[in-house]
Design a protein around this motif. Sequence first.
Motif, PDB file in Angstrom:
ATOM      1  N   ILE A   1      33.605  40.433  21.751  1.00  0.00           N
ATOM      2  CA  ILE A   1      33.600  41.230  22.987  1.00  0.00           C
ATOM      3  C   ILE A   1      34.639  40.678  23.972  1.00  0.00           C
ATOM      4  N   ARG A   2      34.770  39.351  24.003  1.00  0.00           N
ATOM      5  CA  ARG A   2      35.706  38.732  24.943  1.00  0.00           C
ATOM      6  C   ARG A   2      37.161  38.963  24.526  1.00  0.00           C
TER       7      ARG A   2
ATOM      8  N   VAL B   1      34.665  47.894  22.759  1.00  0.00           N
ATOM      9  CA  VAL B   1      34.920  47.434  24.139  1.00  0.00           C
ATOM     10  C   VAL B   1      35.463  48.572  25.001  1.00  0.00           C
TER      11      VAL B   1
ATOM     12  N   ALA C   1      27.117  42.614  18.909  1.00  0.00           N
ATOM     13  CA  ALA C   1      28.212  42.959  19.812  1.00  0.00           C
ATOM     14  C   ALA C   1      27.774  44.032  20.810  1.00  0.00           C
TER      15      ALA C   1
ATOM     16  N   GLY D   1      27.947  43.205  24.544  1.00  0.00           N
ATOM     17  CA  GLY D   1      28.847  44.091  25.286  1.00  0.00           C
ATOM     18  C   GLY D   1      28.102  44.891  26.348  1.00  0.00           C
TER      19      GLY D   1
END
Lengths: 338, 338
Positions: free
Chosen positions: B79-80, B88, B110, B114
């Motif tokens: 996610i980052r 995303v 995720a 997220g």
Amino acid sequence: MSQTIRIAMDAMGGDFAPAEPVKAAVLAVNERENIKMILTGNQAQIEAELAQYEYKKDQISIVPTTEEISCNESPVDAIRRKKDSSMVVALKMVKNQEADAFISSGSSGAVLVGGQVLVGKIKGVERAPLAPLIPTTKGVSLLIDCGANVDAKSHHLVQFAKMGSIYMKHIVGIENPKVAIVNVGAEEAKGNALVKETYPLLKECKEINFIGSIEGDEVHTGKADVIVCEAFVGNVILKHAEGLSKTLIGVIKEGLMSTTRSKLGALMIKPALKQTLKAFDATEYGGAPLLGLKGLVVKTHGSATSKEIKNAIFQCVQFSEEGVNEKIKEQLFPEQNA
Amino acid sequence: MSQTIRIAMDAMGGDFAPAEPVKAAVLAVNERENIKMILTGNQAQIEAELAQYEYKKDQISIVPTTEEISCNESPVDAIRRKKDSSMVVALKMVKNQEADAFISSGSSGAVLVGGQVLVGKIKGVERAPLAPLIPTTKGVSLLIDCGANVDAKSHHLVQFAKMGSIYMKHIVGIENPKVAIVNVGAEEAKGNALVKETYPLLKECKEINFIGSIEGDEVHTGKADVIVCEAFVGNVILKHAEGLSKTLIGVIKEGLMSTTRSKLGALMIKPALKQTLKAFDATEYGGAPLLGLKGLVVKTHGSATSKEIKNAIFQCVQFSEEGVNEKIKEQLFPEQNA
């Protein structure tokens, strides 16, 4: 000729007691000669049940007791106070080596407490797990622990894995049984705090064949022979399996009765379906042993029928002949035999 | 005329992506006029899928992205780092109010990370639980939490109970939904440390209709509308239900094929059986929402078919129209609206 096994049975425990336990004792002794059943409980009631059957009189005896332990009382209090209960008296016979095994369909909590307090744990065993065999598409797996000792620590789970492996090898006859831990993902990094702490300990444990995590959807696939979990999770899985199977089969039966065509079809599939569902029927697998005790303690389901209890009696015979508790003692704590 | 709901869909998530998500979008817009689907993902692949269908072109648009998040990578890292991933980008559209809802069949971890990081929790919500509807003999119940945030505290479970009650009232239409906590016995004194701590808190909570404990065998009986549990237990129950249903139905099918007579019978029962099992089929219930977020985030099963995803899309519409997250905010934290 094989040695005679003496089984102390709490004849007053369970939803259908004393009828089903007494009938189970009759069925067992009529089928096998090397079993002696000692029934504890209300003498008049047990005799009234026995009077209905033909059986070998010298293989069944009664030890009269005056009290019973119900499922609605505190297990600890009940075991402590009801010294003349059918359960306490039968458990004490195992402790005093007047019986080789104990069976009850009564209060699970009381069996668990009584087993640990009266029969006692093998020196070094920290907790005695309740370990039923559950059906899988490939046979059976051992779900350990389903007992009442919740909030286990990682070292408890490691002992469960070892004891379960010994059980599956010697009772079910599986060489090098596969051990897995119940988890919410396949990877080692997954899980709650307990599982994350236990996983590496199982991984480095040389006495077992650890294969990693097992997820909820894999429990009945036969992926693992020994399914290790904390008792809260084990209890939920065991009861969920029971409830969901019953619900699904009910839904299917209802569907079969919904049209004339399906009703006719239902008649045709009945024998085959009965046969297959039998293979998936928990009652075939008898009782759940409390592992790691100095004697053999087996809990059968509260609603167990005579057939199920009879199977549990035969399981006791095998358990006793194989000396599983002795093997647990030898293999887990070899220093005690040195 | 009802308001148009804009749904950002991660078209690359799931075992059958992009085929099934894209088909679901087509089915949804062809059935309802008030939906606009925004598909994020590989443009060429999505266009190739869309080219197979007739659909109202103005109701489906594509936002091209270059990355995908797999189930095998760390959710937090993915996610980052993968800022141009289909997941995303779609989540950010919800955050920026360019979409009213997000749907994905991709990595559960995720979606959970997220949803909380990118869309964000409602102020005061401590954890966002994943809450699927599960089949019961009486309809459906909400199993809350089945997410990836394990080892919850008692105050988390109390919030789950409140959010779940609001969901069941406004989405499923059950007045005064019954709330129960998953436990290993019926009495208040039973349970692990977490359940023992949570039980009295739920009991004294005035906003919910708490009825006590629910055991594993009661999960599918409709005893409770909102079934509260810690995520590890919820995940095990959810997956166990899936696995055991599949196993049992497989066992039954095998049984039906075992004799000539049963094969004939099987043909006769097929339509009725299909109809009944459909009522017990998880794919009918669409996706699981992540409750307590500032926007609507719905996770569909990794192996979800277009039909299941379409149902989840319709669920999003209802969710959005009913303003469930707004109601959670209003009812859990009335001081924020003062």
